[in-house]
Design a protein around this motif. Structure first.
Motif, mmCIF file in Angstrom:
data_model
loop_
_atom_site.group_PDB
_atom_site.id
_atom_site.type_symbol
_atom_site.label_atom_id
_atom_site.label_comp_id
_atom_site.label_asym_id
_atom_site.label_seq_id
_atom_site.Cartn_x
_atom_site.Cartn_y
_atom_site.Cartn_z
ATOM 1 N N MET A 1 0.849 -1.185 0.000
ATOM 2 C CA MET A 1 0.000 0.000 0.000
ATOM 3 C C MET A 1 0.895 1.249 0.000
ATOM 4 N N PRO A 2 0.672 2.172 -0.954
ATOM 5 C CA PRO A 2 1.564 3.340 -1.030
ATOM 6 C C PRO A 2 1.448 4.233 0.196
ATOM 7 N N GLU A 3 2.540 4.883 0.533
ATOM 8 C CA GLU A 3 2.564 5.802 1.663
ATOM 9 C C GLU A 3 2.881 7.205 1.169
ATOM 10 N N PHE A 4 2.262 8.201 1.812
ATOM 11 C CA PHE A 4 2.467 9.589 1.428
ATOM 12 C C PHE A 4 2.730 10.419 2.675
ATOM 13 N N ASP A 5 3.508 11.448 2.503
ATOM 14 C CA ASP A 5 3.684 12.428 3.568
ATOM 15 C C ASP A 5 2.566 13.460 3.465
ATOM 16 N N LEU A 6 2.112 13.943 4.591
ATOM 17 C CA LEU A 6 1.071 14.967 4.624
ATOM 18 C C LEU A 6 1.681 16.317 4.924
ATOM 19 N N ALA A 7 1.139 17.330 4.249
ATOM 20 C CA ALA A 7 1.605 18.696 4.505
ATOM 21 C C ALA A 7 0.425 19.639 4.380
ATOM 22 N N PHE A 8 0.441 20.686 5.165
ATOM 23 C CA PHE A 8 -0.619 21.681 5.090
ATOM 24 C C PHE A 8 -0.289 22.719 4.030
ATOM 25 N N SER A 9 -1.284 23.127 3.303
ATOM 26 C CA SER A 9 -1.093 24.152 2.281
ATOM 27 C C SER A 9 -0.689 25.464 2.946
ATOM 28 N N SER A 10 0.173 26.213 2.280
ATOM 29 C CA SER A 10 0.607 27.502 2.815
ATOM 30 C C SER A 10 -0.544 28.502 2.875
ATOM 31 N N SER A 11 -1.606 28.241 2.075
ATOM 32 C CA SER A 11 -2.765 29.149 2.071
ATOM 33 C C SER A 11 -3.972 28.526 2.752
ATOM 34 N N LEU A 12 -3.730 27.543 3.635
ATOM 35 C CA LEU A 12 -4.826 26.823 4.272
ATOM 36 C C LEU A 12 -5.772 27.756 5.010
ATOM 37 N N THR A 13 -5.209 28.716 5.740
ATOM 38 C CA THR A 13 -6.060 29.638 6.503
ATOM 39 C C THR A 13 -6.898 30.502 5.581
ATOM 40 N N ASP A 14 -6.293 30.997 4.521
ATOM 41 C CA ASP A 14 -7.025 31.857 3.581
ATOM 42 C C ASP A 14 -8.077 31.086 2.797
ATOM 43 N N ASP A 15 -7.804 29.793 2.521
ATOM 44 C CA ASP A 15 -8.716 28.985 1.700
ATOM 45 C C ASP A 15 -9.765 28.242 2.515
ATOM 46 N N ALA A 16 -9.744 28.403 3.833
ATOM 47 C CA ALA A 16 -10.692 27.673 4.673
ATOM 48 C C ALA A 16 -12.129 27.960 4.246
ATOM 49 N N GLY A 17 -12.907 26.907 4.049
ATOM 50 C CA GLY A 17 -14.303 27.061 3.635
ATOM 51 C C GLY A 17 -14.488 27.250 2.149
ATOM 52 N N ALA A 18 -13.404 27.119 1.371
ATOM 53 C CA ALA A 18 -13.499 27.337 -0.076
ATOM 54 C C ALA A 18 -14.153 26.164 -0.793
ATOM 55 N N PHE A 19 -14.142 24.978 -0.167
ATOM 56 C CA PHE A 19 -14.697 23.781 -0.802
ATOM 57 C C PHE A 19 -15.999 23.376 -0.110
ATOM 58 N N LYS A 20 -16.976 22.924 -0.932
ATOM 59 C CA LYS A 20 -18.239 22.415 -0.418
ATOM 60 C C LYS A 20 -18.520 21.063 -1.045
ATOM 61 N N LEU A 21 -19.035 20.130 -0.242
ATOM 62 C CA LEU A 21 -19.456 18.833 -0.768
ATOM 63 C C LEU A 21 -20.945 18.891 -1.079
ATOM 64 N N LEU A 22 -21.306 18.476 -2.296
ATOM 65 C CA LEU A 22 -22.689 18.522 -2.743
ATOM 66 C C LEU A 22 -23.153 17.101 -3.020
ATOM 67 N N GLU A 23 -24.212 16.673 -2.336
ATOM 68 C CA GLU A 23 -24.763 15.336 -2.563
ATOM 69 C C GLU A 23 -25.866 15.432 -3.621
ATOM 70 N N LEU A 24 -25.685 14.738 -4.731
ATOM 71 C CA LEU A 24 -26.634 14.815 -5.833
ATOM 72 C C LEU A 24 -27.729 13.776 -5.687
ATOM 73 N N PRO A 25 -29.009 14.166 -5.843
ATOM 74 C CA PRO A 25 -30.081 13.176 -5.875
ATOM 75 C C PRO A 25 -29.945 12.316 -7.123
ATOM 76 N N PRO A 26 -30.492 11.096 -7.118
ATOM 77 C CA PRO A 26 -30.288 10.166 -8.241
ATOM 78 C C PRO A 26 -30.662 10.747 -9.608
ATOM 79 N N ASP A 27 -31.790 11.480 -9.690
ATOM 80 C CA ASP A 27 -32.211 11.995 -10.995
ATOM 81 C C ASP A 27 -31.224 13.025 -11.543
ATOM 82 N N LEU A 28 -30.692 13.867 -10.668
ATOM 83 C CA LEU A 28 -29.736 14.878 -11.105
ATOM 84 C C LEU A 28 -28.396 14.241 -11.461
#
Length: 323
Positions: A1-28
């Motif tokens: 299983m591949p392994e990766f190092d984790l790092a925080f983005s330098s703009s994490l504080t500024d970008d906080a809340g920039a992404f939203k998860l949208l759950e699509l109903p089946p018809d859409l």
């Protein structure tokens, strides 16, 4: 299983809340997948007036947006050129979409006060709302048509069909519009929209007429006799009560009174209050047509009936009274 190092983005504080998860109903979801396969882009638009909940609209439908908290946080990560995964944001909620009844009750106010914000409905639903509320688009300006004028136009159309022996199932739309302009001074802009309201114009320019309720909107009393008189002998056999579904009340002796669903409140609580003040007791098949514009499906309509009405059954069928 591949392994990766984790790092925080330098703009994490500024970008906080920039992404939203949208759950699509089946018809859409199916619609989006089909459009992607056909390389036909689908336009999604979020609309909402200040102080109201936002809605998401496709070309045809409207969906309400509800925020649902996630029990576990979701990290938004992006790969880098190295074996490092960069954490760009953290999502703590999901946006849930559910089919919604379009909010078209403000359309008539737009004729005098153009909105600064878009109506909370899809383009197709707005077009249907303008049609159902008989609002003309005259060179980009919305204008409600007077019931008496609309009735006059429809009666002129019926008279022309009879006098020129045109089939109501295949009327040359351009010829009809030209005749109305010349003989009745009804502009083509108006007549073309009226034809679209009361029938369909095919690709070969033939109009298939479907005039039912339109002629009756100016009458506030008993309808059936006036309806037959208005359409004349030629079209009298086309008079049919199902054409008026959701727009009339019938007494025990089958006298009809104009009672349009479109004039009732759009809020479900107010709608049921209005209906039960009009009649304390409704047969199931009589109340259902007055709920079609406040429920997105028969399932939702039945939920409203269970919430606001009390059902009883006798030899005549199912009746609803106020709960």
């Amino acid at each position: 299983m591949p392994e990766f190092d984790l790092a925080f983005s330098s703009s994490l504080t500024d970008d906080a809340g920039a992404f939203k998860l949208l759950e699509l109903p089946p018809d859409l979801c199916k619609l989006i997948e089909a459009r992607l396969e056909a390389s036909d882009p689908l336009r999604l638009c979020i609309k909402g007036h200040s102080g109201d909940d936002a809605v998401l609209c496709t070309d045809e439908n409207t969906y309400s947006i509800r925020s649902v908290a996630l029990s576990n946080s979701v990290l938004v990560v992006t790969p880098s050129d190295t074996d490092t995964v960069v954490i760009s944001d953290q999502v703590n909620e999901i946006l849930e979409l559910t089919p919604a009844v379009p909010k078209l009750q403000k359309l008539t106010t737009l004729c005098e006060n153009p909105p600064e914000e878009e109506e909370e409905a899809s383009d197709a639903e707005i077009a249907r709302g303008l049609r159902d509320q008989r609002i003309l688009d005259v060179h980009g300006a919305l204008r409600p048509i007077a019931p008496a004028f609309l009735s006059s136009i429809l009666e002129s159309i019926l008279n022309l069909l009879v006098s020129q022996s045109m089939s109501p199932q295949s009327v040359p739309a351009e010829e009809l519009a030209a005749t109305l302009a010349d003989e009745s001074e009804i502009s083509r802009t108006v007549s073309s929209q009226v034809m679209a309201w009361f029938g369909e114009v095919s690709s070969d320019g033939k109009w298939k007429m479907d005039i039912g309720l339109g002629i009756l909107r100016q009458y506030k009393g008993q309808l059936l006799k006036k309806w037959k008189s208005a359409v004349g002998d030629t079209f009298e056999n086309s008079v049919s009560l199902p054409l008026l579904s959701g727009n009339y009340l019938a007494s025990s002796d089958m006298q009809l009174t104009y009672f349009p669903c479109s004039a009732s409140p759009v809020d479900p609580t107010s709608r049921f209050t209005d209906l039960f003040l009009t009649r304390p007791r409704w047969k199931a098949d009589e109340i259902v047509p007055f709920l079609s514009d406040i429920a997105v499906s028969t399932k939702e309509r039945d939920k409203l009936l269970l919430k606001y009405g009390r059902a009883t059954t006798d030899s005549q069928g199912v009746w609803y009274t106020k709960k």
